[in-house]
Structures are given as C-alpha cells and as structure tokens.
Design a protein around this motif. Structure first.
Motif, PDB file in Angstrom:
ATOM      1  N   SER A 162      13.939  33.453  56.696  1.00 46.86           N
ATOM      2  CA  SER A 162      14.696  32.635  55.950  1.00 46.86           C
ATOM      3  C   SER A 162      14.011  31.899  54.926  1.00 46.86           C
ATOM      4  CB  SER A 162      15.806  31.531  56.800  1.00 46.86           C
ATOM      5  OG  SER A 162      16.670  31.106  56.074  1.00 46.86           O
ATOM      6  N   ARG A 163      14.299  32.077  53.802  1.00 43.23           N
ATOM      7  CA  ARG A 163      13.653  31.429  52.709  1.00 43.23           C
ATOM      8  C   ARG A 163      13.984  30.040  52.512  1.00 43.23           C
ATOM      9  NH1 ARG A 163       9.792  34.580  50.645  1.00 43.23           N
ATOM     10  NH2 ARG A 163      10.055  36.818  50.991  1.00 43.23           N
ATOM     11  N   TYR A 164      13.270  29.163  51.572  1.00 45.12           N
ATOM     12  CA  TYR A 164      13.626  27.863  51.041  1.00 45.12           C
ATOM     13  C   TYR A 164      14.819  28.194  49.907  1.00 45.12           C
ATOM     14  CZ  TYR A 164      13.139  23.554  48.828  1.00 45.12           C
ATOM     15  OH  TYR A 164      13.358  22.231  48.316  1.00 45.12           O
ATOM     16  N   GLY A 165      15.762  26.998  50.039  1.00 41.02           N
ATOM     17  CA  GLY A 165      16.925  26.972  49.261  1.00 41.02           C
ATOM     18  C   GLY A 165      18.181  27.100  49.637  1.00 41.02           C
ATOM     19  N   ARG A 166      19.219  27.231  48.881  1.00 44.49           N
ATOM     20  CA  ARG A 166      20.690  27.417  49.319  1.00 44.49           C
ATOM     21  C   ARG A 166      20.662  28.345  50.405  1.00 44.49           C
ATOM     22  NH1 ARG A 166      23.416  22.780  49.036  1.00 44.49           N
ATOM     23  NH2 ARG A 166      22.576  21.589  46.966  1.00 44.49           N
ATOM     24  N   ARG A 167      21.342  28.079  51.490  1.00 41.52           N
ATOM     25  CA  ARG A 167      21.861  28.949  52.489  1.00 41.52           C
ATOM     26  C   ARG A 167      23.113  28.914  53.150  1.00 41.52           C
ATOM     27  NH1 ARG A 167      18.128  29.790  57.861  1.00 41.52           N
ATOM     28  NH2 ARG A 167      18.928  27.715  58.109  1.00 41.52           N
ATOM     29  N   GLY A 168      24.256  29.465  52.819  1.00 42.50           N
ATOM     30  CA  GLY A 168      25.566  29.373  53.523  1.00 42.50           C
ATOM     31  C   GLY A 168      26.019  28.121  53.035  1.00 42.50           C
ATOM     32  N   GLY A 169      25.834  27.507  51.764  1.00 38.09           N
ATOM     33  CA  GLY A 169      26.507  26.189  51.240  1.00 38.09           C
ATOM     34  C   GLY A 169      25.610  25.036  51.560  1.00 38.09           C
ATOM     35  N   ARG A 170      24.574  25.238  52.641  1.00 39.53           N
ATOM     36  CA  ARG A 170      23.759  24.284  52.776  1.00 39.53           C
ATOM     37  C   ARG A 170      22.228  24.503  52.364  1.00 39.53           C
ATOM     38  NH1 ARG A 170      24.045  23.337  59.288  1.00 39.53           N
ATOM     39  NH2 ARG A 170      22.780  21.756  58.685  1.00 39.53           N
ATOM     40  N   MET A 171      21.521  23.436  52.131  1.00 45.33           N
ATOM     41  CA  MET A 171      20.240  23.378  51.626  1.00 45.33           C
ATOM     42  C   MET A 171      19.188  23.743  52.910  1.00 45.33           C
ATOM     43  SD  MET A 171      18.070  23.375  48.999  1.00 45.33           S
ATOM     44  CE  MET A 171      16.616  23.256  48.730  1.00 45.33           C
ATOM     45  N   HIS A 172      18.583  24.777  52.794  1.00 45.22           N
ATOM     46  CA  HIS A 172      17.340  25.007  53.763  1.00 45.22           C
ATOM     47  C   HIS A 172      16.218  24.582  53.172  1.00 45.22           C
ATOM     48  CE1 HIS A 172      14.759  28.065  56.323  1.00 45.22           C
ATOM     49  NE2 HIS A 172      15.403  27.141  57.262  1.00 45.22           N
ATOM     50  N   SER A 173      15.868  23.610  53.809  1.00 40.58           N
ATOM     51  CA  SER A 173      14.659  22.567  53.326  1.00 40.58           C
ATOM     52  C   SER A 173      13.128  23.201  53.491  1.00 40.58           C
ATOM     53  CB  SER A 173      14.666  21.249  53.946  1.00 40.58           C
ATOM     54  OG  SER A 173      14.709  21.280  55.436  1.00 40.58           O
ATOM     55  N   GLY A 174      12.966  24.521  54.333  1.00 38.69           N
ATOM     56  CA  GLY A 174      11.700  24.951  54.588  1.00 38.69           C
ATOM     57  C   GLY A 174      11.909  26.470  54.519  1.00 38.69           C
ATOM     58  N   VAL A 175      10.990  27.114  55.056  1.00 40.84           N
ATOM     59  CA  VAL A 175      10.835  28.607  55.165  1.00 40.84           C
ATOM     60  C   VAL A 175      10.513  28.828  56.790  1.00 40.84           C
ATOM     61  CG1 VAL A 175       8.270  28.577  55.126  1.00 40.84           C
ATOM     62  CG2 VAL A 175       9.820  30.798  54.615  1.00 40.84           C
ATOM     63  N   ASP A 176      11.597  29.917  57.288  1.00 39.65           N
ATOM     64  CA  ASP A 176      11.404  30.214  58.562  1.00 39.65           C
ATOM     65  C   ASP A 176      10.480  31.299  58.752  1.00 39.65           C
ATOM     66  OD1 ASP A 176      13.274  27.993  59.296  1.00 39.65           O
ATOM     67  OD2 ASP A 176      15.017  29.365  59.410  1.00 39.65           O
ATOM     68  N   LEU A 177       9.572  31.234  59.694  1.00 42.19           N
ATOM     69  CA  LEU A 177       8.585  32.146  59.962  1.00 42.19           C
ATOM     70  C   LEU A 177       8.687  32.711  61.388  1.00 42.19           C
ATOM     71  CD1 LEU A 177       5.558  30.534  58.199  1.00 42.19           C
ATOM     72  CD2 LEU A 177       7.078  32.168  57.400  1.00 42.19           C
ATOM     73  N   LYS A 178       8.526  33.898  61.821  1.00 42.69           N
ATOM     74  CA  LYS A 178       8.769  34.563  63.113  1.00 42.69           C
ATOM     75  C   LYS A 178       7.649  35.388  63.297  1.00 42.69           C
ATOM     76  CE  LYS A 178      11.987  36.663  66.340  1.00 42.69           C
ATOM     77  NZ  LYS A 178      12.236  35.718  67.050  1.00 42.69           N
TER      78      LYS A 178
END
Length: 390
Positions: free
Chosen positions: A249-265
């Motif tokens: 999951s990248r930084y930025g808008r995600r489903g109407g909400r702000m994703h404040s970072g990057v998800d690394l797995k």
C-alpha cells in the motif's frame, strides 16, 4: 603523574609495612613529595580495590564543602570558617608542619599505598606517627586571601594523581573501582581496571544526551529552508527499513482516507532497520499504530515504524542506520503482518518514495529541499547523480 590505559599481567595487592610504623625519617617528616619506601619492593605494580572498602573506611575531607579541581591535580574544597578537616582513609600521619608554600600541612600515609595531603589549615590537630581513621578530625580548615578552603592532593610514591580517578568532586562519592598503579622509571601510571558502575552509567548517559542534541536541532534555522543531498549519502548513512519487502500500500489517498505512509511486507517477525542515524523519541503502544517507534535524524527528518510485534529500542536510545529496532507484526489496526513506514518533517508526513526507490530498495539520486511557510512544508526534488561513495 600520567594516567594510561593499559593491561598488565603481574601485579600485587599492597599492604604497606611502612604505614604501620609510628616513626618516619627526617626527610619523610619534612618533604611533602617523597617516594614511599617499600611501595614497589615486591612488584613494579599493585592494585587498590576501592569497591572493597566499607562505609566507615572512606570520608570526604570536608563533607559539606564545595570542591573544584585545579590544573595542578589538587582539589580546592571551600567551606565555612572553623570547619573540621577529616582524614580520607585509615593511615598514619607522616608529616604535620607549617610550610612557607602551603601553610599548615598534614600528610597521611594510608595502608592502601596512597598518601593524602591537606594544606592551608588554620590549625593542625594530628601529630607525626599518630594513627588516624577515616573521618577522624585532623585539622581545622584555613584558607588564603580571605577565602576559607582546604587544598587536597592525593599522591602515589610522591607524585600527585588526578583526584577524579579516586572520587567525584561534585558528589564527594568514592568511586567504587579498582585502580592499577605501575612504576615506569620515575613515574607511576594509573589505570582503572574495573570502572565504577554508577560513574560509567553516568558517563554513558551524558554521551547519549550529547549525541541526542545533534538530532533535535531545528533544521529550518532562520531562513525556513534546508536541503538533504540523498545522492551524497554513503552506504553507512542510510538503510532501507525492511530489506526484501514488497509494497502492499503506497502513500496517499486510499478509500477516501489519507494513508500517511507506505506499507511494506515480508514475513512475520522480520527485522525492521533504522533508516538513518538518530535518536528514538517515541517507543510505545500508540493507538491504531500498535507498537510504534519514532526516530529523529540529524538531517531534519523523522521516520516512524508501526504495527511492530516487538519494539527493540526505547525512548532516548541513539541508533545507527541499519540497526535492528523492531520486528514486523500486526499490532494496532492491521489486517496482516507488515511495516507501516512514515517520513515526516516538522510533524508533517510526506511520501517516503521521495526518499527511497522502493523497487531497488535504495535512496534516490536526488537533492530534496524543504521550505517552511507557516505550518505548511513544501518539498522540491532535484536530480543529482554525483553520488558520493557509490
């Protein structure tokens, strides 16, 4: 008297026969600095274990006085007129007389091989040959030029040693450590072989504070702008926070909400690494972030690491780039084990992709310029392929 860091194989624990006699030669009774007979008769080295002393076997000469160390390895202990000067350790008075240079002086030769010198006394109360105990009154404090103080020196074989090797001038506390005294020609070198734990912990804490200060300065300064040349960083100065990871999951808008970072797995309980050198400013459970770590870096950035199964550093720890700080998990609001990684400046998040090339897991060959206008931060990226150390 010089102090060296060295290791020696042959040594002896000193118990002076000369300290047990009740008479001294005329030179011993007249000269403050004089070699101690028999001190190095068995070996060219001996140890003094201050940690083995009982509470009644040490006393600061003026318990209510304020001490400051002078350049000549003496302590000037200021106090009030009429205060009593105490013997530091058990021993025998070797010298008790008036001298032109130091006024009334008492020298005590101790069973541990050291000698202590108490100068500028208004009155000497102990006599040559008298055995004294630690804490026993041996003089009345005097002084000079309208000031009331005792001048204290500690000697080995007639040479002054740094008093801070033996005690803390600020707290008056005897340092519970072992020192090694070795004769080298006309000198005696001192080595701390088993440091005082409290003193060592204090020194380490001060060093951490010093290091932490360099990470907490305001990067914007007076002009509201600063730059980071990512291309100029050497491999030791940065680290991708989760090697081998894929971006889920990248930084930025995600489903109407702000994703404040990057998800690394990668995998559960994988090692999370500090992106840059810095100081840990938060390490705790933090709302939906779960187990959360925030690190402040000298380049002005903050990086945040969350959903960790376990935090391995605590607030105040100074960390290096590439140091393991946590393990991946799914604490807080998370549907799978991963690392939620954020980059911040002045509390404002920005896309970690401005720092890291996620596909290659490397820093970008760019220079970033951060400009502060009110509460807003703008970021300008410029290509810079003149990489240092690449």
């Amino acid at each position: 008297m010089k102090i060296k860091l060295l290791l020696l194989g042959a040594m002896a624990t000193i118990t002076l026969t000369s300290a047990k006699k009740d008479s001294f030669t005329l030179p011993e009774q007249q000269q403050i600095s004089i070699e101690t007979p028999g001190l190095f008769a068995r070996s060219n080295a001996f140890t003094v274990d201050f940690a083995a002393l009982g509470q009644a076997e040490y006393c600061f000469p003026l318990p209510v006085g304020k001490a400051r160390q002078l350049k000549d390895n003496t302590l000037e202990i200021s106090t009030t007129k009429g205060d009593a000067v105490k013997a530091m350790f058990n021993g025998i008075v070797r010298l008790a007389r008036h001298t032109q240079a130091h006024g009334n002086v008492i020298v005590v030769r101790h069973d541990n091989g050291l000698e202590t010198v108490y100068a500028r006394n208004a009155q000497n109360l102990a006599k040559v040959g008298q055995r004294v105990k630690a804490g026993q009154t041996i003089a009345i404090v005097g002084g000079r030029d309208g000031r009331t103080f005792c001048s204290l020196a500690i000697m080995v074989n007639g040479g002054r040693i740094n008093p801070s090797t033996i005690l803390s001038p600020e707290s008056h506390r005897l340092l519970r450590q072992t020192i090694l005294c070795k004769k080298e020609g006309s000198h005696v070198s001192l080595t701390v072989t088993h440091p005082d734990r409290e003193q060592q912990a204090l020194a380490e804490a001060k060093e951490r504070e010093r290091q932490a200060r360099q990470f907490t300065a305001d990067p914007f300064g007076t002009d509201g702008k600063f730059s980071i040349n990512l291309a100029g960083l050497t491999p030791r100065e940065w680290c991708y926070p989760l090697p081998g990871a894929k971006v889920i999951s990248r930084y930025g808008r995600r489903g109407g909400r702000m994703h404040s970072g990057v998800d690394l797995k990668t995998k559960p309980n994988d090692k999370i690494l500090a992106a840059f050198d810095g100081v840990v400013t938060m390490s705790q459970r933090y709302y939906a972030y779960g187990n959360y770590i925030k690190i402040r870096h000298a380049n002005g950035l903050e990086t945040c690491y969350s959903h960790n199964s376990k935090n391995l550093v605590k607030k105040g720890d100074v960390v290096k780039a590439g140091q393991v700080i946590a393990l991946t998990g799914r604490t807080g609001r998370a549907s799978t084990e991963h690392l939620h990684f954020e980059c911040r400046v002045n509390g404002q998040t920005f896309d970690p992709a401005k720092i890291f090339d996620h596909a290659n897991q490397s820093v970008k060959m760019e220079q970033l310029t951060f400009t502060k206008r009110g509460r807003s931060i703008s970021i300008k990226a410029e290509k810079n392929y003149m990489a240092k150390g690449k």
